[in-house]
Design an enzyme around this catalytic site. Structure first.
Site, PDB file in Angstrom:
ATOM      1  N   ARG A 135       0.827  -1.222   0.000  1.00  0.00           N
ATOM      2  CA  ARG A 135       0.000   0.000   0.000  1.00  0.00           C
ATOM      3  C   ARG A 135       0.853   1.261   0.000  1.00  0.00           C
ATOM      4  NH1 ARG A 135      -4.471  -2.325   4.120  1.00  0.00           N
ATOM      5  NH2 ARG A 135      -5.929  -3.023   2.532  1.00  0.00           N
ATOM      6  N   LYS A 143     -18.966 -16.741   1.284  1.00  0.00           N
ATOM      7  CA  LYS A 143     -20.391 -16.544   1.552  1.00  0.00           C
ATOM      8  C   LYS A 143     -21.186 -15.917   0.422  1.00  0.00           C
ATOM      9  CE  LYS A 143     -20.330 -15.837   6.515  1.00  0.00           C
ATOM     10  NZ  LYS A 143     -20.454 -14.722   7.466  1.00  0.00           N
ATOM     11  N   GLY A 202      -9.744  -8.760  -1.487  1.00  0.00           N
ATOM     12  CA  GLY A 202      -8.583  -9.208  -0.722  1.00  0.00           C
ATOM     13  C   GLY A 202      -8.024 -10.572  -1.078  1.00  0.00           C
ATOM     14  N   GLY A 232     -12.797  -3.779  -0.226  1.00  0.00           N
ATOM     15  CA  GLY A 232     -14.177  -3.355   0.037  1.00  0.00           C
ATOM     16  C   GLY A 232     -14.638  -2.285  -0.935  1.00  0.00           C
TER      17      GLY A 232
END
Ligand code: AMP
Length: 399
Positions: free
Chosen positions: A35, A200, A356, A379
């Site tokens: 990052r 999920k 991710g 996200g």
């Protein structure tokens, strides 16, 4: 909106929001500086123009104000190295007298790193007064923090209103992220395949719903595939299943059929007798998994099935692994899909990997430089493809 690359920063103090939320080990050493490196081109361009840079970021999730564990001072030395020996000063607080005076005295070619924004609860609350104080530190605002663009925080969104449109802009990283995401969503090239995996269904419903309006094919792998397989009447043994999402899975299948979008579920699975790296394994049709066994990766036939779809695609979006790739026995599917995406890219497809775990997978398997773009914002990228307007982008674009 001002274009960063066309702006001359000579004599300017640029207040740059970066995402330096890097992992630190117990000795407070940086274990992955991706990052930080991602924003180096933005910082260098400002310095090379003859400007100075005031960097603001968050680090971790501090709960009760300042703490050593979450201090950005641990990044100063490495940042100076990444910038080739540039002077990097540090302010113990992101607002207040010291920050204000140091920013004021900053010379062209120098960098000031401010202490963790989240040591003030006003940051995450999007407090206007706090944003205004921050804005007083620089005369141009640059947002290069794509990773937090989906948050309406003081430093990522609210602050923008204190700079006129010609004095606020995206940094190079943010520009590249937005450009590649837009390329995927607005390209007319077809087939357009979305590869969605991970644990999920519930986390991925919105993205699937939105992508059904855009894509020709959706490949579904990972743990979430078994809820879809169960919805279609399959026997999935002990595989991951969100019983309360079977109805949603059915609705998505019906909607896809109505829109002529092909949903591809894995024809076979690598199955295991327990969720463990040392489990006994076998293979089975994904819709006929014996009781006591669970699907932890896509099987060889599914790899071939998915690879064929990927090879024909012109636009590819990948979010989420095909199996439990953290365990060696169940990483083959994710690795094979990374390879197929790389091959399609070498034949001219545009491929974007975001989120991710799929990013971790392409890095781990050595395909990061063989796909078109690897997003730094998990996200944020997900919300972008869910069709949301990201506050960090909207704030720069507002009139
Ligand atoms: P997500 O954060 O939703 O993208 O999910 C990523 C996680 O899903 C990874 O930690 C994988 O190990 C996990 N995962 C992928 N496939 C399976 C599977 N078949 N069963 C259980 N977990 C899975």
């Amino acid at each position: 909106m001002t274009k960063f690359s066309e702006y001359n920063f000579k004599g300017r103090k640029a207040l740059v929001r970066v995402d330096f939320n890097v992992p630190l080990n117990e000795k407070l050493e940086i274990t992955d500086d991706t990052r930080m490196r991602a924003s180096v081109p933005t910082i260098k361009k400002i310095l090379n123009d003859g400007g100075s840079v005031i960097l603001m970021s968050h680090l971790g999730r501090p709960k009760d104000g300042p703490s050593d564990k979450y201090s950005l001072k641990h990044l100063v030395k490495h940042l100076a190295e990444l910038l080739g020996g540039t002077t990097v000063l540090f302010a113990n607080d992101c607002i207040g007298e010291q920050a204000f005076l140091t920013a004021g005295m900053l010379k062209p070619g120098e960098v000031l790193l401010l202490e963790n924004l989240r040591f003030h609860k006003e940051e995450e609350k999007g407090d206007e007064g706090f944003a205004k104080k921050l804005s007083g530190l620089g005369d141009v605002y640059v947002n290069d923090a794509f990773g937090t663009a989906h948050r309406a925080h003081a430093s990522t969104a609210v602050i923008a209103k204190f700079f006129s449109p010609e004095r606020r802009m995206f940094g190079l990283l943010m520009e590249a992220e937005v450009k590649s995401a837009e390329k995927v969503l607005h390209s007319s090239a077809r087939p357009f395949t979305a590869i969605i995996g991970g644990a999920k269904v519930s986390d991925k419903i919105l993205i699937i719903q939105n992508l059904l309006e855009k894509v020709t094919d959706i490949i579904i792998g990972g743990g979430m595939a078994y809820t879809f397989l169960k919805a279609a009447g399959g026997h999935i043994g002990n595989s991951l299943c969100e019983v309360d999402r079977i109805g949603t899975a059915n609705e998505l299948i019906e909607k896809a059929a109505a829109k002529n979008v092909m949903i591809h579920l894995p024809s076979d699975s690598v199955i295991a007798d327990k969720f463990d790296a040392d489990a006994n394994t076998s293979t089975a049709p994904s819709n006929n998994i014996p009781e006591g066994w669970m699907g932890l990766d896509i099987g060889a036939n599914a790899i071939e099935q998915f690879t064929n779809v990927i090879h024909k695609s012109k636009i590819i979006l990948w979010n989420g692994p095909m199996g439990v790739f953290e365990m060696e026995k169940f990483q083959h599917g994710t690795k094979a899909i990374a390879k197929a995406v790389a091959e399609a890219t070498s034949k001219g497809a545009f491929s974007l990997v975001g989120g991710g775990d799929s990013v971790a997978a392409v890095n781990q398997f050595g395909y990061a430089d063989k796909v078109s773009y690897v997003s730094t914002g998990g996200g944020a990228m997900l919300e972008y493809f869910e069709g949301m307007e990201l506050p960090g982008i909207a704030a720069i674009n507002q009139k």
